[in-house]
Write a protein that holds these residues in place. Structure first.
Motif, mmCIF file in Angstrom:
data_model
loop_
_atom_site.group_PDB
_atom_site.id
_atom_site.type_symbol
_atom_site.label_atom_id
_atom_site.label_comp_id
_atom_site.label_asym_id
_atom_site.label_seq_id
_atom_site.Cartn_x
_atom_site.Cartn_y
_atom_site.Cartn_z
ATOM 1 N N LEU A 53 12.969 0.886 2.468
ATOM 2 C CA LEU A 53 12.544 0.167 1.274
ATOM 3 C C LEU A 53 11.339 0.827 0.612
ATOM 4 C CD1 LEU A 53 12.910 -3.475 2.632
ATOM 5 C CD2 LEU A 53 14.330 -2.396 0.883
ATOM 6 N N VAL A 54 10.340 1.191 1.412
ATOM 7 C CA VAL A 54 9.128 1.797 0.859
ATOM 8 C C VAL A 54 9.436 3.168 0.270
ATOM 9 C CG1 VAL A 54 6.854 2.723 1.441
ATOM 10 C CG2 VAL A 54 7.565 0.507 2.335
ATOM 11 N N CYS A 55 10.240 3.955 0.958
ATOM 12 C CA CYS A 55 10.558 5.293 0.457
ATOM 13 C C CYS A 55 11.265 5.232 -0.887
ATOM 14 C CB CYS A 55 11.413 6.044 1.474
ATOM 15 S SG CYS A 55 10.463 6.661 2.893
ATOM 16 N N ARG A 56 12.182 4.313 -1.016
ATOM 17 C CA ARG A 56 12.896 4.198 -2.295
ATOM 18 C C ARG A 56 11.960 3.690 -3.392
ATOM 19 N NH1 ARG A 56 18.140 4.675 -2.726
ATOM 20 N NH2 ARG A 56 18.428 2.995 -4.238
ATOM 21 N N ALA A 57 11.084 2.763 -3.059
ATOM 22 C CA ALA A 57 10.159 2.245 -4.069
ATOM 23 C C ALA A 57 9.200 3.329 -4.559
ATOM 24 C CB ALA A 57 9.381 1.062 -3.505
ATOM 25 N N LEU A 58 8.646 4.107 -3.631
ATOM 26 C CA LEU A 58 7.723 5.170 -4.029
ATOM 27 C C LEU A 58 8.449 6.288 -4.766
ATOM 28 C CD1 LEU A 58 5.340 5.373 -0.939
ATOM 29 C CD2 LEU A 58 4.886 4.369 -3.184
ATOM 30 N N ALA A 59 9.687 6.587 -4.364
ATOM 31 C CA ALA A 59 10.449 7.617 -5.071
ATOM 32 C C ALA A 59 10.713 7.195 -6.512
ATOM 33 C CB ALA A 59 11.764 7.885 -4.342
ATOM 34 N N PHE A 117 3.527 13.790 -2.103
ATOM 35 C CA PHE A 117 2.775 12.604 -2.552
ATOM 36 C C PHE A 117 2.111 12.007 -1.320
ATOM 37 C CE2 PHE A 117 2.780 9.000 -5.667
ATOM 38 C CZ PHE A 117 2.338 7.974 -4.852
ATOM 39 N N ASP A 118 0.783 11.962 -1.304
ATOM 40 C CA ASP A 118 0.064 11.428 -0.140
ATOM 41 C C ASP A 118 -0.622 10.110 -0.486
ATOM 42 O OD1 ASP A 118 0.700 13.479 1.542
ATOM 43 O OD2 ASP A 118 -1.332 14.224 1.803
ATOM 44 N N LEU A 119 -0.704 9.233 0.513
ATOM 45 C CA LEU A 119 -1.481 8.005 0.357
ATOM 46 C C LEU A 119 -2.649 7.940 1.338
ATOM 47 C CD1 LEU A 119 1.294 5.359 -0.370
ATOM 48 C CD2 LEU A 119 -0.409 6.290 -1.955
ATOM 49 N N HIS A 120 -2.883 9.006 2.102
ATOM 50 C CA HIS A 120 -4.104 9.035 2.919
ATOM 51 C C HIS A 120 -5.190 9.862 2.227
ATOM 52 C CE1 HIS A 120 -1.812 12.423 5.131
ATOM 53 N NE2 HIS A 120 -2.739 13.021 4.400
ATOM 54 N N LYS A 121 -5.018 10.095 0.946
ATOM 55 C CA LYS A 121 -6.056 10.705 0.123
ATOM 56 C C LYS A 121 -6.519 9.652 -0.889
ATOM 57 C CE LYS A 121 -4.537 15.519 0.689
ATOM 58 N NZ LYS A 121 -3.457 15.357 1.661
ATOM 59 N N LEU A 122 -5.847 9.603 -2.034
ATOM 60 C CA LEU A 122 -6.205 8.619 -3.058
ATOM 61 C C LEU A 122 -5.331 7.371 -2.901
ATOM 62 C CD1 LEU A 122 -8.180 8.492 -5.499
ATOM 63 C CD2 LEU A 122 -6.305 9.286 -6.932
ATOM 64 N N GLY A 123 -5.169 6.917 -1.660
ATOM 65 C CA GLY A 123 -4.342 5.737 -1.404
ATOM 66 C C GLY A 123 -4.910 4.854 -0.309
ATOM 67 N N TRP A 124 -6.032 5.300 0.320
ATOM 68 C CA TRP A 124 -6.816 4.490 1.244
ATOM 69 C C TRP A 124 -6.038 4.042 2.476
ATOM 70 C CZ3 TRP A 124 -6.562 3.769 -4.056
ATOM 71 C CH2 TRP A 124 -7.595 4.436 -4.730
ATOM 72 N N PRO A 181 6.210 4.823 13.015
ATOM 73 C CA PRO A 181 6.440 4.217 11.700
ATOM 74 C C PRO A 181 5.140 4.047 10.908
ATOM 75 C CG PRO A 181 6.637 2.542 13.388
ATOM 76 C CD PRO A 181 6.428 3.851 14.104
ATOM 77 N N ASP A 182 4.589 5.176 10.472
ATOM 78 C CA ASP A 182 3.364 5.147 9.679
ATOM 79 C C ASP A 182 3.555 4.391 8.369
ATOM 80 O OD1 ASP A 182 1.508 6.652 11.307
ATOM 81 O OD2 ASP A 182 2.734 8.418 10.889
ATOM 82 N N VAL A 183 4.791 4.152 8.012
ATOM 83 C CA VAL A 183 5.079 3.492 6.750
ATOM 84 C C VAL A 183 4.674 2.014 6.746
ATOM 85 C CG1 VAL A 183 7.429 2.708 7.283
ATOM 86 C CG2 VAL A 183 6.850 3.418 4.946
ATOM 87 N N LEU A 184 4.501 1.391 7.916
ATOM 88 C CA LEU A 184 4.197 -0.049 7.930
ATOM 89 C C LEU A 184 2.871 -0.347 7.236
ATOM 90 C CD1 LEU A 184 4.885 -2.931 8.745
ATOM 91 C CD2 LEU A 184 3.728 -2.512 10.929
ATOM 92 N N LYS A 185 1.843 0.447 7.520
ATOM 93 C CA LYS A 185 0.549 0.202 6.886
ATOM 94 C C LYS A 185 0.650 0.350 5.372
ATOM 95 C CE LYS A 185 -0.611 4.976 7.892
ATOM 96 N NZ LYS A 185 -0.952 5.798 9.043
ATOM 97 N N VAL A 186 1.483 1.289 4.925
ATOM 98 C CA VAL A 186 1.699 1.475 3.492
ATOM 99 C C VAL A 186 2.395 0.259 2.904
ATOM 100 C CG1 VAL A 186 2.837 2.897 1.743
ATOM 101 C CG2 VAL A 186 1.794 3.982 3.746
ATOM 102 N N ALA A 187 3.427 -0.220 3.598
ATOM 103 C CA ALA A 187 4.159 -1.387 3.111
ATOM 104 C C ALA A 187 3.246 -2.604 2.999
ATOM 105 C CB ALA A 187 5.336 -1.689 4.043
ATOM 106 N N VAL A 188 2.423 -2.813 4.015
ATOM 107 C CA VAL A 188 1.507 -3.961 3.997
ATOM 108 C C VAL A 188 0.508 -3.824 2.851
ATOM 109 C CG1 VAL A 188 -0.337 -5.115 5.271
ATOM 110 C CG2 VAL A 188 1.782 -4.475 6.448
ATOM 111 N N THR A 189 -0.028 -2.628 2.662
ATOM 112 C CA THR A 189 -0.996 -2.408 1.586
ATOM 113 C C THR A 189 -0.366 -2.651 0.222
ATOM 114 O OG1 THR A 189 -2.212 -0.792 2.911
ATOM 115 C CG2 THR A 189 -2.543 -0.716 0.528
ATOM 116 N N LEU A 190 0.823 -2.097 0.002
ATOM 117 C CA LEU A 190 1.480 -2.265 -1.289
ATOM 118 C C LEU A 190 1.796 -3.729 -1.567
ATOM 119 C CD1 LEU A 190 3.933 0.786 -1.305
ATOM 120 C CD2 LEU A 190 1.667 0.604 -2.343
#
Length: 500
Positions: free
Chosen positions: A124-130, A303-310, A360-369
């Protein structure tokens, strides 16, 4: 154990020890990094830790308090406003909390039976960010869904990576395989401003060294690119160009002229990969995304989120406008994705990465988004970029400093008026040794510059003033006039803080 129904009860007292050690360590450090330099920091850590493999253990609480405390005391903490050298962001608390859940549950994304829910979150997150990167590609009515991880739906998709280096390597790999399928041989063409990982990826993939195109003022020259591509076609009929452009360089944050680069690439029949590891999150902001105009024309985007994505490291992505481009990564290992299991409906995850065991590093991204939404992410991006603009304004007004250029993203590059490269290098090391400022360095146009990479959306005007004051004092410059500012940049005097 950390998992299972009893896991939270086992974790709770240990988390108290960790949080206490983090707090004490930050107070004892008293700044952006420990003073004394490498030898002093190493000696203090060795004295505090003692034997790392003792004959008899000391117990969980003591081990946590000692080691976490020692690492916190000796950390370069990006949450400190004067820690601003690198593309190394302060993570949001909500992202760090989500990361704890991943550590406790310990899923692995190499087969569905190790990560049933986590694999769906990733899809889900990959498709949303793409779709954020490629908003017009393969658009379908209704919400973005992913019936099964790795499913053959059309449209944009992304892979989770450990960061820009892995994503750039994957982008070059996709191009190499596509060119090989067409009977050609990929040749990387990049600007002189390209990230070092582009050259390393070409080497790892068995490709010739990249053909480097001039990048005056830090951005790729489209005319020089067209000439290089034309020359390559004439000199080597079997070569197929793989052009790498950059949206947010490491040294200055510059963005290549992507629309013009894309025109040249299409005219020459080449593949376009854009390294937007730094600049990519500008896409969250309606006000700033135009700085990345032309990005949607790429064949692949880092596209990184551990730079300008906190986000805590790692949170990288490689996005493509069409999922079919990822099929070259398909791979079989009978114990993970047997044909009959896949035919029976178990999702195939092995082609989602070159790695096998995968957190699954994507979980923290999903929660943040979900916590902040696009608007909340945009607010943080805009606030950070506004802080960089204010710092650039302060530098430009200060007769002691020379500003390289206005920031395109959030990097401010400057140097002392009348100072040489040796002074720039000495001041940076002195500030590091004294534990006062973590300042970066950039070699630009034959000279050495100080670099401040603003990634903290909570930075205040007074922090920016303090940074410049410390730099000037270390350089031996005369004091400038009074500097003001005490409220967070771009915010009213309301006490509003950073969300999450």
């Amino acid at each position: 154990m950390a998992g299972g129904a009893a896991g939270p009860a086992a974790l709770r007292p240990l988390l108290g020890a960790v949080l206490g050690a983090l707090s004490r360590g930050a107070v004892e450090r008293g700044g952006p990094l420990p003073e004394g330099g490498p030898e002093a920091v190493a000696a203090r850590l060795r004295a505090a830790v003692g034997a790392v493999l003792p004959e008899q253990g000391v117990g969980a609480r003591e081990a946590l308090e000692v080691l976490v405390g020692a690492v916190a005391r000796g950390a370069a903490d990006p949450a400190e406003p004067l820690c601003a050298a690198h593309l190394h962001c302060p993570p949001l608390a909500v992202a760090a909390a989500a990361d704890l859940a991943v550590s406790a549950l310990n899923p692995s994304l190499d087969s569905w039976d190790q990560a049933p829910a986590a694999s769906e979150v990733e899809a889900l997150v990959c498709r949303a960010l793409a779709r954020l990167v490629f908003p017009g590609a393969g658009r379908q009515a209704g919400p973005v869904t992913a019936p099964e991880a790795g499913c053959p739906q059309a449209g944009p998709d992304a892979l989770v990576t450990t960061g820009g280096t892995e994503a750039n390597q994957l982008g070059l790999l996709l191009a190499r395989e596509r060119q090989a399928a067409a009977g050609g041989r990929a040749r990387v063409v990049c600007g002189a401003n390209a990230h070092h990982s582009v050259h390393r990826s070409a080497w790892l993939l068995g490709l010739e060294p990249p053909l480097v195109v001039p990048a005056p003022r830090g951005v790729l020259d489209p005319a020089a690119l067209e000439a290089a591509l034309g020359g390559l076609a004439r000199a080597d009929a079997g070569a197929r160009a793989l052009v790498v452009a950059t949206a947010g360089t490491t040294d200055t944050g510059a963005v290549d002229p992507l629309p013009r680069v894309a025109e040249v690439v299409r005219r020459q029949g080449a593949w376009l990969h854009v390294d937007a590891a730094y600049g990519g999150p500008l896409l969250f902001s309606a006000a700033l995304r135009q700085r990345l105009a032309g990005l949607e024309e790429a064949d692949s985007v880092t596209f990184d989120l551990h730079k300008l994505g906190w986000q805590p490291v790692a949170a990288g992505f490689l996005a493509v406008p069409e999922r079919a481009a990822l099929r070259v990564l398909d791979h079989r290992a009978d114990y993970l994705n047997a044909d009959d299991d896949t035919e029976a409906g178990l999702p195939d995850l092995l082609g989602r990465s070159l790695r096998t065991t995968r957190r699954p590093d994507v979980l923290k991204v999903a929660v943040t988004l979900r916590a902040l939404g696009r608007v909340g992410m945009a607010r943080l991006v805009e606030r950070t970029c506004a802080a960089a603009r204010e710092l650039a304004d302060r530098v430009a007004r200060d007769e002691r400093f020379e500003l390289y250029a206005r920031p395109t993203v959030s990097t401010v590059v400057f140097r002392p008026v009348g100072g040489d490269d040796a002074l720039v290098a000495r001041v940076r090391r002195q500030l590091l040794e004294h534990g006062q400022v973590v300042l970066g360095r950039a070699a630009v146009e034959g000279r050495l510059w100080w670099k401040v990479t603003v990634l903290n959306p909570a930075v205040r005007g007074s922090d920016l003033a303090a940074l410049l004051k410390l730099v000037a004092e270390a350089a031996g410059a005369e004091p400038a006039g009074p500097v003001g500012g005490g409220f967070p940049v771009g915010m009213e005097e309301t006490g509003e803080g950073v969300e999450a």
